[in-house]
Scaffold this motif. Structure first.
Motif, PDB file in Angstrom:
ATOM      1  N   LEU A 521      75.203  44.214  51.035  1.00  0.00           N
ATOM      2  CA  LEU A 521      74.002  43.572  50.511  1.00  0.00           C
ATOM      3  C   LEU A 521      73.057  44.591  49.877  1.00  0.00           C
ATOM      4  O   LEU A 521      72.371  44.285  48.893  1.00  0.00           O
ATOM      5  CB  LEU A 521      73.290  42.807  51.622  1.00  0.00           C
ATOM      6  CG  LEU A 521      74.018  41.553  52.127  1.00  0.00           C
ATOM      7  CD1 LEU A 521      73.330  40.992  53.360  1.00  0.00           C
ATOM      8  CD2 LEU A 521      74.115  40.487  51.044  1.00  0.00           C
ATOM      9  N   GLU A 522      73.010  45.792  50.412  1.00  0.00           N
ATOM     10  CA  GLU A 522      72.202  46.852  49.802  1.00  0.00           C
ATOM     11  C   GLU A 522      72.736  47.225  48.423  1.00  0.00           C
ATOM     12  O   GLU A 522      71.968  47.427  47.478  1.00  0.00           O
ATOM     13  CB  GLU A 522      72.192  48.089  50.705  1.00  0.00           C
ATOM     14  CG  GLU A 522      71.306  47.940  51.937  1.00  0.00           C
ATOM     15  CD  GLU A 522      71.491  49.084  52.917  1.00  0.00           C
ATOM     16  OE1 GLU A 522      72.369  49.941  52.666  1.00  0.00           O
ATOM     17  OE2 GLU A 522      70.776  49.121  53.933  1.00  0.00           O
ATOM     18  N   ARG A 523      74.066  47.303  48.301  1.00  0.00           N
ATOM     19  CA  ARG A 523      74.669  47.667  47.012  1.00  0.00           C
ATOM     20  C   ARG A 523      74.411  46.597  45.957  1.00  0.00           C
ATOM     21  O   ARG A 523      74.336  46.895  44.767  1.00  0.00           O
ATOM     22  CB  ARG A 523      76.185  47.876  47.162  1.00  0.00           C
ATOM     23  CG  ARG A 523      76.579  49.097  47.953  1.00  0.00           C
ATOM     24  CD  ARG A 523      77.999  49.552  47.621  1.00  0.00           C
ATOM     25  NE  ARG A 523      78.972  48.479  47.582  1.00  0.00           N
ATOM     26  CZ  ARG A 523      79.659  48.032  48.631  1.00  0.00           C
ATOM     27  NH1 ARG A 523      79.433  48.566  49.824  1.00  0.00           N
ATOM     28  NH2 ARG A 523      80.536  47.071  48.520  1.00  0.00           N
ATOM     29  N   HIS A 524      74.298  45.346  46.419  1.00  0.00           N
ATOM     30  CA  HIS A 524      74.135  44.228  45.478  1.00  0.00           C
ATOM     31  C   HIS A 524      72.748  43.602  45.604  1.00  0.00           C
ATOM     32  O   HIS A 524      72.584  42.398  45.437  1.00  0.00           O
ATOM     33  CB  HIS A 524      75.212  43.170  45.734  1.00  0.00           C
ATOM     34  CG  HIS A 524      76.610  43.669  45.556  1.00  0.00           C
ATOM     35  ND1 HIS A 524      77.136  43.983  44.332  1.00  0.00           N
ATOM     36  CD2 HIS A 524      77.581  43.942  46.466  1.00  0.00           C
ATOM     37  CE1 HIS A 524      78.390  44.408  44.478  1.00  0.00           C
ATOM     38  NE2 HIS A 524      78.677  44.397  45.766  1.00  0.00           N
ATOM     39  N   ARG A 525      71.757  44.434  45.875  1.00  0.00           N
ATOM     40  CA  ARG A 525      70.408  43.919  46.135  1.00  0.00           C
ATOM     41  C   ARG A 525      69.849  43.132  44.943  1.00  0.00           C
ATOM     42  O   ARG A 525      69.157  42.132  45.110  1.00  0.00           O
ATOM     43  CB  ARG A 525      69.464  45.070  46.482  1.00  0.00           C
ATOM     44  CG  ARG A 525      68.165  44.595  47.138  1.00  0.00           C
ATOM     45  CD  ARG A 525      67.197  45.749  47.354  1.00  0.00           C
ATOM     46  NE  ARG A 525      67.698  46.764  48.245  1.00  0.00           N
ATOM     47  CZ  ARG A 525      67.662  46.714  49.574  1.00  0.00           C
ATOM     48  NH1 ARG A 525      67.163  45.646  50.161  1.00  0.00           N
ATOM     49  NH2 ARG A 525      68.113  47.701  50.304  1.00  0.00           N
ATOM     50  N   VAL A 526      70.134  43.583  43.746  1.00  0.00           N
ATOM     51  CA  VAL A 526      69.580  42.915  42.570  1.00  0.00           C
ATOM     52  C   VAL A 526      70.324  41.625  42.254  1.00  0.00           C
ATOM     53  O   VAL A 526      69.726  40.606  41.909  1.00  0.00           O
ATOM     54  CB  VAL A 526      69.613  43.862  41.356  1.00  0.00           C
ATOM     55  CG1 VAL A 526      69.110  43.149  40.111  1.00  0.00           C
ATOM     56  CG2 VAL A 526      68.742  45.089  41.627  1.00  0.00           C
TER      57      VAL A 526
END
Length: 687
Positions: A521-526
């Motif tokens: 989820l951090e990697r795909h935050r946007v």
């Protein structure tokens, strides 16, 4: 002096779930803007997203736990146990420490359950906080307290969407991402003032409608979206199911349905078809004799034809769900998609427009009396909020744990709710401010806002966003308060951070979240990830099968029942005034946050009643009071307009001082008890 830092997070307001970025300096939010690459926001925010952050540092922010003096007087053993940590604040309250407040809560819950039984306690809330906190509250209630009674604010908004969609297609969530609006050929918006309630979604709708003239809008009053609509449907109060069944009638009578889709993917269409064609209320010609609404007899068939013959999407809000037939109306919406194959495809699907920033997530976490996490069957089904209110009067519920939901403001029949709360032995509240329910509490604990903590939020299109704090705060998170109370009862919880709770969620609710780790989820935050998330996420649901046990979609017909304004119109005896309620762009829900943001509050700092210009003779003063058998409003400012129909009134519910929800009684959805907020006949008193 710290340098300006830019931090990405998620908006704390509506269910759109916009990605935001904040300029932060000296641990203070300086400004908020849309992330330029944000998939949800597309680089734009509404005014709440831009300017609605001042509440974080509001001077009346609840920072020190409070205990009611009268509670201490009635509970001398509790008072004795925490006496060293109690300091007088005013005539009503004492301040105390977090440890003492949770000790007092644990002692009182133990006492109440020993005297009245384990099921004498209930928990309400969760849609205004993270998934982790909502999950832990229902787990604590069900497994530590052994009470099945958990609920959240979906009860007064989209529970009928969950019921209607799960009944017909096995899943109660949006089928498509917002950007599928750009891929659709035709759009219907019904019961949603989208520009006010979900403006970043309305940007997309308006953009497509302007370019392609492909929008139909149904509402009881003229809203901004009507300006951009090809088909401008103004309908009587409580006519949603009538309209939707008429659309189905046209599609069936003119054989516009998708025979292959029906054969391959649905069950029960033949019986549904027979019922529709024999329904006296399903033929659009019915409106030929409804004075003021005759245009609908021709408009409805046009909308039905275009919807059936094109790749289409339907959007709806509380104007559908907050009626006595809300669940049936949602089923009628899904029937249209099943008949025409407008589901399970890019650019074709169903979009319930959720209200709270994490109401989808709260439901996913099992914060409902009839669903455990992942919509599994709980060990025992509990009571829904209206049933809990009745149980309070009966002496079966003696304590309420309330997390981020204002029972005494946003729920219906406020006088009755307050009377029910008077019967309780204990009210425990976790909040940001002294809201109406906090003022009624025995113990109130101030907690972190969404802008001060880490957690997962699920928006209206099933998108998971891992929020991160914009500023540091020494207040506890909701889940930390729950854990402290649990540790004084059982001592089983030892979560060190929200990530540990989320990892447990991924195991318990693996059908939706197994692949949605914090790292991912951090990697795909946007962009975010849309559940179900396993090796990949799932932007479009139902592409191969519906999420029912056997994979088939089903028809569940319900005939419209003549009532209210439609009945008065059909019998040529329309009288009095019918009130409907809704949102305004600048304020949000109970206004506890937005009213503390100057740029928002100055735009709408009191409730305004919209009245048709032709009804001016009945409104002889600047302010009026509205009355029903259940209660009355405060004096309301009158504004004459041509945007509401004759005999129709509209106002918002944001400001508690207006007492709008005093007017609404126990009328509710037949299946799921969601209050009928969208129509009530009122008496007008000039003041």
């Amino acid at each position: 002096m710290e340098q300006m830092e830019i931090i990405d997070s998620v908006c704390t307001y509506c269910g759109v779930g916009c990605d935001i970025a904040a300029n932060v300096k000296d641990n203070t939010i300086q400004s908020i803007f849309a992330h330029p690459d944000g998939v949800v926001s597309e680089g734009k925010l509404c005014i709440k997203g831009k300017y609605g952050f001042e509440f974080v540092n509001a001077p009346d922010r609840l920072r020190i736990p409070r205990i009611r003096k009268s509670f201490l007087a009635k509970n001398p053993k509790i008072h004795e146990a925490i006496a060293l940590h109690v300091n007088e604040l005013d005539e009503t309250w004492c301040e105390t420490t977090l440890d003492a407040a949770t000790t007092a809560a644990a002692m009182k819950l133990t006492e109440i359950q020993a005297q009245y039984g384990q099921k004498s306690v209930c928990s309400i809330g969760g849609a205004r906080t993270s998934c982790e906190s909502s999950y832990l509250l229902q787990k604590f209630t069900r497994h530590t307290l052994n009470s099945p009674h958990v609920d959240n604010c979906a009860r007064i908004c989209h529970s009928p969407s969950l019921k209607g969609m799960r009944t017909t297609i096995g899943e109660g969530a949006a089928t498509n991402p917002y950007n599928d609006i750009y891929q659709t050929e035709f759009m219907i918006v019904i019961g949603s003032n989208t520009t006010e309630a979900h403006p970043i979604i309305s940007n997309r709708i308006v953009d497509m409608a302007t370019k392609h003239d492909n929008l139909a809008v149904f509402d009881v009053r003229e809203i901004t979206l009507h300006r951009f609509a090809k088909y401008k449907g103004i309908i009587p109060h409580e006519a949603n199911l009538l309209i939707l069944n008429m659309m189905a009638y046209v599609i069936i009578a003119e054989e516009l349905y998708d025979e292959d889709f029906l054969k391959d993917r649905t069950l029960g269409f033949d019986a549904f078809k027979e019922k529709i064609l024999s329904d006296p209320f399903a033929n659009p010609k019915y409106f030929e004799n409804i004075v003021g609404y005759e245009h609908l007899s021709k408009l409805i068939p046009k909308v039905a034809r275009e919807y059936a013959l094109k790749k289409s999407m339907i959007f709806w809000g509380l104007g559908i769900t907050e009626h006595i037939d809300g669940s049936y109306a949602v089923m009628a919406i899904t029937h249209l998609s099943l008949m025409t194959g407008n589901i399970g495809k890019v650019g074709a699907g169903l979009m319930p427009l959720r209200g709270q920033n994490n109401v989808q997530g709260a439901c996913d976490m099992g914060m409902l009396p009839y669903y455990a996490p992942d919509y599994q069957e709980p060990k025992e089904i509990g009571l829904m909020t209206p049933q809990l209110v009745e149980a309070m009067f009966e002496g079966r519920i003696k304590a309420v744990i309330n997390m981020g939901e204002d029972l005494t403001h946003v729920h219906p029949n406020t006088n009755k709710v307050n009377a029910a709360l008077n019967t309780l032995d204990f009210i425990f509240v976790q909040e940001l401010f002294m809201t109406e329910i906090a003022k009624r509490a025995d113990i109130v604990i101030g907690v972190k806002s969404a802008y001060e903590k880490t957690g997962v939020y699920v928006n209206a299109m099933r998108r998971l966003h891992l929020s991160q704090p914009l500023v540091k705060s020494d207040l506890p998170d909701d889940w930390e308060v729950i854990q402290m109370i649990e540790n004084k009862l059982s001592g089983d919880y030892a979560y060190e951070d929200s990530k540990q709770i989320w990892d447990e969620v991924r195991e318990v609710a693996h059908r939706r979240f197994s692949g949605a780790s914090y790292n991912r989820l951090e990697r795909h935050r946007v962009r975010g990830l849309q559940w179900p998330v396993h090796t990949e996420d799932t932007p479009v649901l139902h592409q191969l099968d519906f999420r029912t046990d056997d994979g088939y979609g089903r028809f569940h017909y319900h005939q419209y029942e003549l009532r209210g304004m439609v009945q008065e119109l059909s019998e040529k005896r329309l009288s009095g005034y019918h009130l409907t309620t809704g949102r305004t762009l600048a304020q949000y829900n109970n206004a506890s946050q937005t009213s503390r943001c100057e740029k928002l509050n100055k735009r709408y700092d009191e409730t305004v009643l919209l009245v048709n210009e032709n009804d001016a003779a009945d409104f002889s003063s600047e302010k009026v009071i509205l009355k029903t058998q259940y209660g009355q409003s405060a004096p309301l400012v009158v504004k004459l307009t041509d945007k509401v129909q004759p005999k129709t009134l509209f106002c918002t519910f944001h400001h508690a001082k207006s007492k709008i929800n005093n007017l609404f009684g126990d009328r509710c959805d037949e299946l799921i008890l969601t209050a009928a907020f969208k129509s009530i006949k009122v008496e007008v008193v000039n003041v």
